[in-house]
Design a protein around this motif. Structure first.
Motif, mmCIF file in Angstrom:
data_model
loop_
_atom_site.group_PDB
_atom_site.id
_atom_site.type_symbol
_atom_site.label_atom_id
_atom_site.label_comp_id
_atom_site.label_asym_id
_atom_site.label_seq_id
_atom_site.Cartn_x
_atom_site.Cartn_y
_atom_site.Cartn_z
ATOM 1 N N THR A 189 -46.195 -19.128 4.587
ATOM 2 C CA THR A 189 -45.217 -20.032 5.191
ATOM 3 C C THR A 189 -43.839 -19.375 5.132
ATOM 4 O O THR A 189 -43.469 -18.823 4.098
ATOM 5 C CB THR A 189 -45.183 -21.374 4.442
ATOM 6 N N VAL A 190 -43.121 -19.432 6.236
ATOM 7 C CA VAL A 190 -41.799 -18.800 6.303
ATOM 8 C C VAL A 190 -40.791 -19.821 6.813
ATOM 9 O O VAL A 190 -41.046 -20.522 7.793
ATOM 10 C CB VAL A 190 -41.803 -17.571 7.251
ATOM 11 N N PHE A 191 -39.663 -19.898 6.114
ATOM 12 C CA PHE A 191 -38.572 -20.801 6.522
ATOM 13 C C PHE A 191 -37.641 -20.030 7.453
ATOM 14 O O PHE A 191 -37.148 -18.962 7.097
ATOM 15 C CB PHE A 191 -37.812 -21.251 5.271
ATOM 16 N N LEU A 192 -37.430 -20.563 8.656
ATOM 17 C CA LEU A 192 -36.537 -19.881 9.605
ATOM 18 C C LEU A 192 -35.494 -20.855 10.124
ATOM 19 O O LEU A 192 -35.807 -21.980 10.464
ATOM 20 C CB LEU A 192 -37.328 -19.375 10.821
ATOM 21 N N ARG A 197 -40.215 -11.347 1.539
ATOM 22 C CA ARG A 197 -39.264 -11.711 0.474
ATOM 23 C C ARG A 197 -38.313 -10.559 0.185
ATOM 24 O O ARG A 197 -37.117 -10.767 0.000
ATOM 25 C CB ARG A 197 -40.004 -12.067 -0.809
ATOM 26 N N GLY A 248 -35.551 -10.473 2.418
ATOM 27 C CA GLY A 248 -34.611 -11.591 2.373
ATOM 28 C C GLY A 248 -35.095 -12.844 3.079
ATOM 29 O O GLY A 248 -34.326 -13.782 3.262
ATOM 30 N N TYR A 249 -36.368 -12.901 3.460
ATOM 31 C CA TYR A 249 -36.880 -14.134 4.047
ATOM 32 C C TYR A 249 -37.264 -15.110 2.942
ATOM 33 O O TYR A 249 -37.608 -14.708 1.828
ATOM 34 C CB TYR A 249 -38.148 -13.861 4.872
ATOM 35 N N GLN A 250 -37.215 -16.393 3.262
ATOM 36 C CA GLN A 250 -37.755 -17.392 2.361
ATOM 37 C C GLN A 250 -39.229 -17.521 2.749
ATOM 38 O O GLN A 250 -39.567 -18.115 3.778
ATOM 39 C CB GLN A 250 -37.029 -18.729 2.575
ATOM 40 N N ALA A 251 -40.125 -16.931 1.973
ATOM 41 C CA ALA A 251 -41.540 -16.915 2.332
ATOM 42 C C ALA A 251 -42.375 -17.213 1.097
ATOM 43 O O ALA A 251 -42.005 -16.847 -0.013
ATOM 44 C CB ALA A 251 -41.925 -15.546 2.891
ATOM 45 N N SER A 252 -43.512 -17.900 1.305
ATOM 46 C CA SER A 252 -44.406 -18.152 0.179
ATOM 47 C C SER A 252 -45.812 -18.365 0.712
ATOM 48 O O SER A 252 -46.023 -18.460 1.919
ATOM 49 C CB SER A 252 -43.948 -19.380 -0.610
#
Lengths: 429, 145
Positions: B6-9, B59, B62-66
């Motif tokens: 999952t990635v926050f964009l 990550r 610099g992405y918000q990913a999990s």
């Protein structure tokens, strides 16, 4: 030194100061005459309240050297504000002024546990800004091993912090946080791997919760140091390890707290604008300088045994106070709220705009890397909880917006927390 | 159960494109991508052959990913195929957070991705009804296993 003796010393220094500025600085001669204030008539410290105030604009009006009380020959250094909002304010120092400054900061280093054996790393900017060179002279006066890093180059800072076994760090709170986070990203545990015992942080506001977080991450005691370039630089006041207020160097400065509207002194314990008179400065003395910082005198005496009175930590500035839909809001209050949420990273930015006639506030925040954002409702739930908390604490509606990691600018100097776009094209400096 | 990335964009022009390019350049092959969009941001959910490697990569950039555990169920590619899966879940009292499907007209089966609480027990219930849940070895690249 007992308070009575201290006050005698203050009065003696004040009397000679008033006469000196009257005779050597045209600005003060005119000010005193216009206010019918006779510098030769002062009999007690209370008489100072009859003297007129000095404000920042006065320093600008007398740019560059109009406020110097000594010939330029005697000046060994100048510092100046950045001047982004007008002409710079210039402050000069004689050899003696630098010695006094060094002595003030040396005391501060001792009061947070330092000694001549300390390794003192300075990550304040060096240059016209007073932070770097001010801390520097303090460290050398005490006899510390000074590491003059200046700000920036975080990985190198961390490398040397380890290799040189730094025990005291001096920088801004936001830079201390950035150093801690960078070290953690590098796979280190600063609280364990570093020899750091204390951090002397200043030049920008730091909420109690941000302080706790820096203390936890770096494994240090954080003491708040206060000063402003016009008055001297850092070292005008500093906390001791009890962290119950900043001891003012009262042998060199007189502190007054006044109501920012009536300009009348308020009793100890009440909040108001901080006003300083410099007692020992040769080159750039100031009489009743209005700092725009909001604080109060902490009543009572400190457990550490120092007799110098304490000012509380700065709760805001009369000029960075935001007025949002008629409500007075300090960025520090917003910070206090968001640092209460463990899901939120300690970086934030407040953007104020107009939507029609109404003020509109957007708070940009980043979440911590392990925040579970897979379900939209978890994100919305966090946004709503923060908005509700802000609403109940500050009485203002804030749109909370989560942004991508590192999209809020990290600072190596003073953090840019507020962007006010209500005035066309203007933004706070 | 398999890992979904999952990635926050933030809603910004070109952001999704550069995310996909990054994954492509790193040799990550995507099987499915679904965006839950709001006014300000999107949450991008991706099924790929290397979720752990891809998450670490993002990550670092610099992405918000999990990663999140989801159930991937094979459903027959015919009218009512998905409905059968959902009936089964309803009978098992499952609480579905979200679902999306991927498949191709030329295949006999499609894959239903389900985020369900207590997913492990439900996968067993589905198996009892003859529905197969994909395992990591069915979709991950050998390096990822």
């Amino acid at each position: 030194m007992p308070q009575e003796e201290l006050q005698e010393l203050q009065l003696e220094r004040l009397k000679s100061l008033l006469i000196r500025v009257y005779n050597n600085i045209d600005f003060y001669r005119d000010q005193f005459d216009a206010a019918n204030f006779d510098p030769y008539s002062v009999e007690s410290l209370d008489d100072l309240a009859k003297a007129p105030f000095t404000v920042k604009q006065d320093l600008r009006d007398n740019y560059p050297f109009g406020m110097f009380a000594v010939p330029k020959d005697d000046v060994v250094r100048v510092h100046a504000s950045s001047g982004t909002t007008g002409k710079a304010t210039v402050v000069g120092y004689t050899k003696h002024d630098i010695e006094v400054w060094g002595e003030c900061i040396a005391r501060d280093i001792v009061s947070c546990g330092g000694s001549s054996q300390s390794v003192f790393q300075i990550a304040y900017g060096y240059g016209l800004f007073t932070g770097g060179l001010g801390a520097h002279v303090g460290g050398e006066t005490l006899g510390c091993m000074v590491i003059p890093m200046s700000s920036g180059n975080s990985k190198r800072q961390i490398q040397l912090m380890q290799d040189f076994e730094t025990d005291i760090l001096a920088c801004t709170p936001s830079y201390a946080m950035l150093l801690a986070d960078t070290a953690i990203e590098m796979g280190l545990n600063p609280a364990k791997d570093f020899k750091l015992s204390a951090a002397i942080l200043g030049a920008e506001p730091c909420s109690e919760s941000m302080r706790k977080e820096i203390e936890r991450k770096l494994g240090v005691t954080v003491v708040d140091i206060y000063g402003l370039s016009e008055v001297m630089g850092p070292g005008v006041a500093c906390e001791c390890s009890y962290q119950t207020g900043l001891h003012v160097a009262e042998d060199h400065f007189i502190i007054e707290i006044v109501d920012p509207k009536t300009l009348l002194p308020v009793p100890d314990g009440e909040w108001g604008e901080v006003v300083f008179t410099t007692l020992s400065k040769d080159c750039s003395p100031l009489i009743r300088y209005r700092t725009r910082d909001i604080s109060r005198i902490v009543p009572g005496t400190c457990e550490c045994g120092r007799t110098m009175r304490r000012m509380d930590r700065i709760s805001g500035r009369t000029d960075d106070m935001l007025i949002i839909r008629g409500v007075n809001v300090f960025p520090s209050q917003i910070e206090e709220v968001i640092t209460g949420f463990s899901e939120v990273a300690p970086w934030y930015q407040i953007v104020v705009t107009k939507q029609g006639p109404m003020d509109y506030v957007e708070l940009k925040i980043e979440v911590v890397p392990d925040f579970d954002f897979d379900e939209i409702r978890k994100i919305e739930n966090l946004q709503n909880r923060i908005a509700a908390e802000l609403k109940s604490n500050l009485q203002i509606a804030v749109k909370v917006r989560i942004v991508e990691p590192k999209s809020i600018e990290r600072s190596e100097g003073k953090a840019k927390r507020v962007i006010d776009l209500r005035k066309a094209g203007a933004s706070n400096d | 159960m398999i890992d979904q990335m999952t990635v926050f964009l933030e809603n910004e022009k070109g952001r999704l494109g550069s995310l996909c390019r990054t994954l492509g350049d790193a040799g990550v092959n995507m099987h499915a991508l679904m965006i839950a969009d709001t006014t300000d941001f999107g949450v991008v959910r991706i099924i790929c052959d290397a979720p752990t490697k891809a998450t670490r990569l993002l990550r670092d950039l610099g992405y918000q990913a999990s990663t999140t555990k989801v159930a991937a169920i094979e459903a027959p590619n015919r009218p009512g195929g998905m409905a059968d899966v959902l009936t089964c879940l309803a009978d098992a009292d499952a609480n579905i957070e979200y679902a999306y499907c991927f498949g191709s007209p030329s295949h006999d089966t499609a894959i239903v991705i389900l985020k369900i609480h207590d997913g492990d027990n439900l996968v067993d219930a589905l198996a009892a009804q003859g529905l197969k849940a994909l395992q990591p070895e069915d979709i991950y690249s050998p390096d990822e296993l």
